[in-house]
Design an enzyme around this catalytic site. Structure first.
Site, PDB file in Angstrom:
ATOM      1  N   SER A   7       0.845  -1.201   0.000  1.00  0.00           N
ATOM      2  CA  SER A   7       0.000   0.000   0.000  1.00  0.00           C
ATOM      3  C   SER A   7       0.873   1.240   0.000  1.00  0.00           C
ATOM      4  CB  SER A   7      -0.898   0.006   1.239  1.00  0.00           C
ATOM      5  OG  SER A   7      -1.464   1.298   1.380  1.00  0.00           O
ATOM      6  N   HIS A  32      -0.790  -1.101  -4.331  1.00  0.00           N
ATOM      7  CA  HIS A  32      -2.141  -0.875  -3.806  1.00  0.00           C
ATOM      8  C   HIS A  32      -2.315   0.618  -3.524  1.00  0.00           C
ATOM      9  CE1 HIS A  32      -5.760  -2.215  -1.577  1.00  0.00           C
ATOM     10  NE2 HIS A  32      -5.450  -1.282  -0.683  1.00  0.00           N
ATOM     11  N   ASP A  34      -4.697   3.453  -2.041  1.00  0.00           N
ATOM     12  CA  ASP A  34      -5.838   3.687  -1.160  1.00  0.00           C
ATOM     13  C   ASP A  34      -6.430   5.062  -1.404  1.00  0.00           C
ATOM     14  OD1 ASP A  34      -6.062   1.292   0.478  1.00  0.00           O
ATOM     15  OD2 ASP A  34      -4.066   1.817   1.237  1.00  0.00           O
ATOM     16  N   MET A  36      -9.302   7.646  -0.488  1.00  0.00           N
ATOM     17  CA  MET A  36     -10.246   7.919   0.618  1.00  0.00           C
ATOM     18  C   MET A  36     -10.862   9.298   0.429  1.00  0.00           C
ATOM     19  SD  MET A  36      -7.860   6.707   3.762  1.00  0.00           S
ATOM     20  CE  MET A  36      -7.033   5.117   3.790  1.00  0.00           C
ATOM     21  N   HIS A  65      -7.988   0.834  -4.567  1.00  0.00           N
ATOM     22  CA  HIS A  65      -8.976   0.519  -3.530  1.00  0.00           C
ATOM     23  C   HIS A  65      -9.773   1.779  -3.224  1.00  0.00           C
ATOM     24  CE1 HIS A  65      -9.540  -0.826   0.982  1.00  0.00           C
ATOM     25  NE2 HIS A  65     -10.687  -0.792   0.304  1.00  0.00           N
ATOM     26  N   MET A  67     -12.165   3.697  -1.277  1.00  0.00           N
ATOM     27  CA  MET A  67     -12.916   3.843  -0.029  1.00  0.00           C
ATOM     28  C   MET A  67     -13.671   5.162  -0.135  1.00  0.00           C
ATOM     29  SD  MET A  67      -9.947   2.465   2.498  1.00  0.00           S
ATOM     30  CE  MET A  67      -8.705   2.770   1.255  1.00  0.00           C
ATOM     31  N   MET A 136     -11.350  -6.862   4.319  1.00  0.00           N
ATOM     32  CA  MET A 136     -10.615  -5.907   5.160  1.00  0.00           C
ATOM     33  C   MET A 136     -10.333  -6.551   6.512  1.00  0.00           C
ATOM     34  SD  MET A 136     -10.020  -3.140   3.476  1.00  0.00           S
ATOM     35  CE  MET A 136      -9.260  -2.269   4.849  1.00  0.00           C
ATOM     36  N   GLY A 141      -9.542   3.190   6.572  1.00  0.00           N
ATOM     37  CA  GLY A 141      -9.358   4.610   6.867  1.00  0.00           C
ATOM     38  C   GLY A 141      -7.925   5.005   7.168  1.00  0.00           C
ATOM     39  N   PHE A 142      -7.185   4.106   7.780  1.00  0.00           N
ATOM     40  CA  PHE A 142      -5.829   4.461   8.193  1.00  0.00           C
ATOM     41  C   PHE A 142      -4.882   3.278   8.069  1.00  0.00           C
ATOM     42  CE2 PHE A 142      -8.864   7.083  10.419  1.00  0.00           C
ATOM     43  CZ  PHE A 142      -8.368   8.365  10.205  1.00  0.00           C
ATOM     44  N   GLY A 143      -3.640   3.577   7.709  1.00  0.00           N
ATOM     45  CA  GLY A 143      -2.603   2.559   7.738  1.00  0.00           C
ATOM     46  C   GLY A 143      -2.123   2.380   9.167  1.00  0.00           C
ATOM     47  N   GLY A 144      -1.346   1.332   9.390  1.00  0.00           N
ATOM     48  CA  GLY A 144      -0.687   1.163  10.683  1.00  0.00           C
ATOM     49  C   GLY A 144      -1.558   0.621  11.800  1.00  0.00           C
ATOM     50  N   ASP A 174      -6.360  -6.965   3.496  1.00  0.00           N
ATOM     51  CA  ASP A 174      -5.810  -5.620   3.601  1.00  0.00           C
ATOM     52  C   ASP A 174      -5.996  -5.095   5.019  1.00  0.00           C
ATOM     53  OD1 ASP A 174      -5.032  -2.992   3.230  1.00  0.00           O
ATOM     54  OD2 ASP A 174      -6.713  -2.463   1.920  1.00  0.00           O
ATOM     55  N   GLY A 175      -4.873  -4.764   5.651  1.00  0.00           N
ATOM     56  CA  GLY A 175      -4.923  -4.122   6.955  1.00  0.00           C
ATOM     57  C   GLY A 175      -4.183  -4.885   8.037  1.00  0.00           C
ATOM     58  N   GLY A 176      -3.086  -4.284   8.512  1.00  0.00           N
ATOM     59  CA  GLY A 176      -2.356  -4.881   9.638  1.00  0.00           C
ATOM     60  C   GLY A 176      -1.607  -6.156   9.318  1.00  0.00           C
ATOM     61  N   GLY A 196       1.102  -2.202   4.104  1.00  0.00           N
ATOM     62  CA  GLY A 196       1.670  -0.860   4.037  1.00  0.00           C
ATOM     63  C   GLY A 196       2.832  -0.718   4.982  1.00  0.00           C
ATOM     64  N   SER A 197       2.522  -0.549   6.275  1.00  0.00           N
ATOM     65  CA  SER A 197       3.601  -0.278   7.233  1.00  0.00           C
ATOM     66  C   SER A 197       4.634  -1.383   7.320  1.00  0.00           C
ATOM     67  CB  SER A 197       3.028   0.045   8.613  1.00  0.00           C
ATOM     68  OG  SER A 197       1.747  -0.439   8.786  1.00  0.00           O
TER      69      SER A 197
HETATM   70  C1  DX5 Z   1      -6.697   0.962   5.229  1.00  0.00           C
HETATM   71  C2  DX5 Z   1      -6.107   0.733   3.869  1.00  0.00           C
HETATM   72  C3  DX5 Z   1      -4.950  -0.201   3.861  1.00  0.00           C
HETATM   73  C4  DX5 Z   1      -3.800   0.239   4.706  1.00  0.00           C
HETATM   74  C5  DX5 Z   1      -2.792  -0.850   4.826  1.00  0.00           C
HETATM   75  O1  DX5 Z   1      -7.833   1.734   5.113  1.00  0.00           O
HETATM   76  O2  DX5 Z   1      -7.079   0.214   2.998  1.00  0.00           O
HETATM   77  O3  DX5 Z   1      -4.546  -0.486   2.540  1.00  0.00           O
HETATM   78  O4  DX5 Z   1      -3.187   1.386   4.214  1.00  0.00           O
HETATM   79  O5  DX5 Z   1      -1.783  -0.407   5.663  1.00  0.00           O
HETATM   80  P1  DX5 Z   1      -1.191  -1.309   6.845  1.00  0.00           P
HETATM   81  O6  DX5 Z   1      -0.580  -2.495   6.207  1.00  0.00           O
HETATM   82  O7  DX5 Z   1      -0.226  -0.408   7.499  1.00  0.00           O
HETATM   83  O8  DX5 Z   1      -2.357  -1.687   7.738  1.00  0.00           O
HETATM   84 ZN    ZN Z   2      -6.434  -0.611   1.012  1.00  0.00          ZN
END
Ligand code: DX5
Ligand code: ZN
Length: 214
Positions: A7, A32, A34, A36, A65, A67, A136, A141-144, A174-176, A196-197
């Protein structure tokens, strides 16, 4: 083996061209993206002009993606921007099936995502036309954020739906996702990994991508 789609939300937005090239050199299968809108999720990220700009600086397929509340209204912009795959949310305000057909008619791959509290059963009516399902594993909404373990059974449930009804459909999470928890998600049936992170925070990006995908 899984595809890895890092991401770019975690990349350096001041240097997106070199970031895209770095991702490609590190062996990412897709990037990927994102998107938003500050309405579907409580955060604003990037839009179609940025997708268009990054599509020109690397050959990596863009996994977009959305959102956003009204993908029907903005769809053409993302198709024209050069998306390879467009994912919309089942929980959006648009007519989901209509938007999926528009994506397919434009020659772009289509996917539907569900948030952690949405049941897999809502996907049954679209399964025949889907190129990918996105489960998901955090609230969008947020990475990390931290991977929600309670989503693991949903990955297995989506795998069963795909195997029974449309075996060529991909299953993305996707996510964490990290190098530590990815094996459980793959064992449950995920075959496209968004991270992502854990990719951008790794000391060695290409090693992280290798571990996530193997
Ligand atoms: C969250 C995003 C993800 C996110 C992934 O809303 O859709 O793609 O950025 O980031 P990590 O891997 O840090 O959770
Ligand atoms: Zn995403």
């Amino acid at each position: 083996m899984a595809l890895v789609s890092p991401s770019i939300l975690s990349s350096d937005f001041a240097n997106l061209e070199s970031e895209m090239k770095r991702l490609q050199a590190a062996g990412a299968d897709w990037a990927h993206v994102d998107v938003m809108d500050g309405h579907f999720v409580p955060n604003i990220s990037i839009g179609a002009p940025v997708v268009k700009a990054i599509s020109k600086v690397s050959d990596i397929p863009l996994d977009v993606h959305l959102m956003i509340s009204d993908p029907d209204f903005y769809l053409d912009d993302f198709i024209k921007a050069g998306a390879y795959m467009i994912t919309i949310h089942e929980e959006c305000d648009s007519d989901v099936e209509k938007v999926l057909r528009r994506i397919k008619d434009a020659g772009v791959k289509c996917a539907v995502s569900i948030k952690p509290k949405t049941p897999v059963s809502v996907l049954e009516k679209y399964i025949d036309i889907l190129d990918m399902i996105l489960i998901m594993t955090v609230e969008p909404g947020f990475g990390g954020q931290k991977f929600i373990d309670a989503c693991l059974p949903k990955i297995a449930e989506a795998r069963a739906l795909i195997d029974a009804k449309n075996p060529s459909c991909l299953l993305q999470i996707d996510g964490g996702v990290t190098c530590e928890n990815v094996d459980a998600a793959k064992a449950a049936g995920a075959d496209v990994i968004v991270a992502g992170s854990s990719v951008y925070g790794a000391a060695d990006m290409s090693e992280a991508i290798k571990v996530l995908g193997r």
